[in-house]
Design an enzyme around this catalytic site. Structure first.
Site, PDB file in Angstrom:
ATOM      1  N   ARG A  30      19.959  54.084 -32.963  1.00 30.17           N
ATOM      2  CA  ARG A  30      19.865  52.820 -33.703  1.00 30.17           C
ATOM      3  C   ARG A  30      20.599  51.706 -32.958  1.00 30.17           C
ATOM      4  O   ARG A  30      21.702  51.914 -32.437  1.00 30.17           O
ATOM      5  CB  ARG A  30      20.447  52.984 -35.109  1.00 30.17           C
ATOM      6  CG  ARG A  30      19.642  53.936 -35.951  1.00 30.17           C
ATOM      7  CD  ARG A  30      20.094  53.959 -37.405  1.00 30.17           C
ATOM      8  NE  ARG A  30      19.547  55.135 -38.065  1.00 30.17           N
ATOM      9  CZ  ARG A  30      18.278  55.275 -38.429  1.00 30.17           C
ATOM     10  NH1 ARG A  30      17.422  54.287 -38.233  1.00 30.17           N
ATOM     11  NH2 ARG A  30      17.854  56.389 -38.991  1.00 30.17           N
ATOM     12  N   ASP A  31      19.965  50.535 -32.943  1.00 26.95           N
ATOM     13  CA  ASP A  31      20.585  49.366 -32.326  1.00 26.95           C
ATOM     14  C   ASP A  31      21.813  48.957 -33.147  1.00 26.95           C
ATOM     15  O   ASP A  31      21.794  48.968 -34.381  1.00 26.95           O
ATOM     16  CB  ASP A  31      19.574  48.206 -32.263  1.00 26.95           C
ATOM     17  CG  ASP A  31      20.005  47.121 -31.303  1.00 26.95           C
ATOM     18  OD1 ASP A  31      19.348  46.960 -30.257  1.00 26.95           O
ATOM     19  OD2 ASP A  31      21.011  46.425 -31.589  1.00 26.95           O
ATOM     20  N   ILE A  32      22.875  48.568 -32.450  1.00 30.87           N
ATOM     21  CA  ILE A  32      24.126  48.203 -33.126  1.00 30.87           C
ATOM     22  C   ILE A  32      23.999  46.879 -33.877  1.00 30.87           C
ATOM     23  O   ILE A  32      24.778  46.619 -34.810  1.00 30.87           O
ATOM     24  CB  ILE A  32      25.280  48.151 -32.097  1.00 30.87           C
ATOM     25  CG1 ILE A  32      26.618  48.361 -32.780  1.00 30.87           C
ATOM     26  CG2 ILE A  32      25.257  46.870 -31.282  1.00 30.87           C
ATOM     27  CD1 ILE A  32      27.772  48.637 -31.814  1.00 30.87           C
ATOM     28  N   ASN A  88      12.309  43.995 -22.984  1.00 29.68           N
ATOM     29  CA  ASN A  88      12.771  42.741 -22.398  1.00 29.68           C
ATOM     30  C   ASN A  88      13.068  42.931 -20.913  1.00 29.68           C
ATOM     31  O   ASN A  88      13.569  43.979 -20.507  1.00 29.68           O
ATOM     32  CB  ASN A  88      14.044  42.260 -23.112  1.00 29.68           C
ATOM     33  CG  ASN A  88      13.803  41.957 -24.581  1.00 29.68           C
ATOM     34  OD1 ASN A  88      12.728  41.460 -24.944  1.00 29.68           O
ATOM     35  ND2 ASN A  88      14.773  42.260 -25.423  1.00 29.68           N
ATOM     36  N   VAL A  97      21.072  44.646 -21.295  1.00 30.65           N
ATOM     37  CA  VAL A  97      21.530  45.946 -20.778  1.00 30.65           C
ATOM     38  C   VAL A  97      20.533  46.364 -19.691  1.00 30.65           C
ATOM     39  O   VAL A  97      19.329  46.488 -19.956  1.00 30.65           O
ATOM     40  CB  VAL A  97      21.616  47.012 -21.885  1.00 30.65           C
ATOM     41  CG1 VAL A  97      22.042  48.347 -21.296  1.00 30.65           C
ATOM     42  CG2 VAL A  97      22.575  46.570 -22.986  1.00 30.65           C
ATOM     43  N   HIS A 101      14.653  49.931 -21.535  1.00 29.73           N
ATOM     44  CA  HIS A 101      14.641  50.486 -22.885  1.00 29.73           C
ATOM     45  C   HIS A 101      13.569  49.796 -23.694  1.00 29.73           C
ATOM     46  O   HIS A 101      13.177  48.664 -23.406  1.00 29.73           O
ATOM     47  CB  HIS A 101      16.009  50.329 -23.561  1.00 29.73           C
ATOM     48  CG  HIS A 101      16.548  48.936 -23.530  1.00 29.73           C
ATOM     49  ND1 HIS A 101      17.165  48.412 -22.406  1.00 29.73           N
ATOM     50  CD2 HIS A 101      16.531  47.947 -24.450  1.00 29.73           C
ATOM     51  CE1 HIS A 101      17.536  47.164 -22.662  1.00 29.73           C
ATOM     52  NE2 HIS A 101      17.149  46.849 -23.888  1.00 29.73           N
ATOM     53  N   HIS A 103      12.476  48.633 -27.564  1.00 35.90           N
ATOM     54  CA  HIS A 103      12.912  48.370 -28.940  1.00 35.90           C
ATOM     55  C   HIS A 103      11.771  48.737 -29.888  1.00 35.90           C
ATOM     56  O   HIS A 103      10.636  48.278 -29.698  1.00 35.90           O
ATOM     57  CB  HIS A 103      13.200  46.887 -29.149  1.00 35.90           C
ATOM     58  CG  HIS A 103      14.320  46.327 -28.331  1.00 35.90           C
ATOM     59  ND1 HIS A 103      15.550  46.007 -28.866  1.00 35.90           N
ATOM     60  CD2 HIS A 103      14.387  45.997 -27.020  1.00 35.90           C
ATOM     61  CE1 HIS A 103      16.328  45.504 -27.910  1.00 35.90           C
ATOM     62  NE2 HIS A 103      15.644  45.482 -26.787  1.00 35.90           N
TER      63      HIS A 103
HETATM   64  P1  5GP Z   1      18.221  43.962 -24.538  1.00 37.55           P
HETATM   65  O1  5GP Z   1      18.786  42.652 -25.000  1.00 37.55           O
HETATM   66  O2  5GP Z   1      18.792  44.375 -23.207  1.00 37.55           O
HETATM   67  O3  5GP Z   1      16.732  44.040 -24.589  1.00 37.55           O
HETATM   68  O4  5GP Z   1      18.678  45.024 -25.625  1.00 37.55           O
HETATM   69  C1  5GP Z   1      19.949  45.584 -25.640  1.00 37.55           C
HETATM   70  C2  5GP Z   1      20.213  46.014 -27.063  1.00 37.55           C
HETATM   71  O5  5GP Z   1      21.342  46.862 -27.047  1.00 37.55           O
HETATM   72  C3  5GP Z   1      20.520  44.872 -28.015  1.00 37.55           C
HETATM   73  O6  5GP Z   1      19.543  44.825 -29.044  1.00 37.55           O
HETATM   74  C4  5GP Z   1      21.915  45.195 -28.533  1.00 37.55           C
HETATM   75  O7  5GP Z   1      22.091  44.898 -29.904  1.00 37.55           O
HETATM   76  C5  5GP Z   1      22.036  46.675 -28.256  1.00 37.55           C
HETATM   77  N1  5GP Z   1      23.399  47.135 -28.054  1.00 37.55           N
HETATM   78  C6  5GP Z   1      24.367  46.491 -27.327  1.00 37.55           C
HETATM   79  N2  5GP Z   1      25.500  47.221 -27.348  1.00 37.55           N
HETATM   80  C7  5GP Z   1      25.238  48.335 -28.073  1.00 37.55           C
HETATM   81  C8  5GP Z   1      26.034  49.478 -28.429  1.00 37.55           C
HETATM   82  O8  5GP Z   1      27.197  49.630 -28.081  1.00 37.55           O
HETATM   83  N3  5GP Z   1      25.418  50.416 -29.208  1.00 37.55           N
HETATM   84  C9  5GP Z   1      24.122  50.296 -29.620  1.00 37.55           C
HETATM   85  N4  5GP Z   1      23.624  51.277 -30.376  1.00 37.55           N
HETATM   86  N5  5GP Z   1      23.349  49.238 -29.295  1.00 37.55           N
HETATM   87  C10 5GP Z   1      23.903  48.272 -28.525  1.00 37.55           C
END
Ligand code: 5GP
Length: 117
Positions: A30-32, A88, A97, A101, A103
């Protein structure tokens, strides 16, 4: 190559996450900071920083993420209502990140997207 990102640390259990699925190829948790009632991240165990770094012979890495997300949606009972998958890439895509990945967003009627910020 070792994934030194946050997601690599989750895969190696160096930091905690709410893991909902894992196999030899990928992990899902799950996303944080959820952007929908259901917001799960599907992350391959193969280290690939961005979609720009994906080679043709690795295309199945992304295919597995999509298949795992669709399977999860069916198992959880929201596949027929529908869902959205998003990947993304880099700054304009909003990637934060740098391990690819997917979503999975679901659980509500999602608004349209693609509006520049
Ligand atoms: P991006 O922005 O790279 O597409 O997605 C990265 C996702 O990682 C974001 O939606 C963000 O909320 C999530 N995220 C960042 N840090 C953490 C974490 O420590 N744990 C979890 N579960 N999700 C995280």
């Amino acid at each position: 190559m070792t994934d030194t990102t946050l997601f690599g640390k989750i895969i190696r259990r160096e930091i905690p996450a709410d893991i909902v699925f894992e196999d030899e190829h990928l992990i899902a948790f799950r996303d944080i900071a959820p952007q929908a009632p259901v917001h799960v991240l599907f992350v391959p165990k193969t280290s690939i920083a961005t979609l720009n770094d994906l080679h043709e012979e690795e295309a199945q890495v992304v295919g597995r993420l999509v298949f795992a997300a669709a399977t999860y949606a069916k198992q959880q009972g929201f596949a027929e209502d529908g869902y959205r998958i998003v990947m993304n890439c880099n700054a304009h895509g909003g990637q934060t990140v740098f391990q690819i990945h997917l979503h999975l967003l679901a659980g509500a009627h999602l608004g349209r997207f693609g509006v520049p910020v």
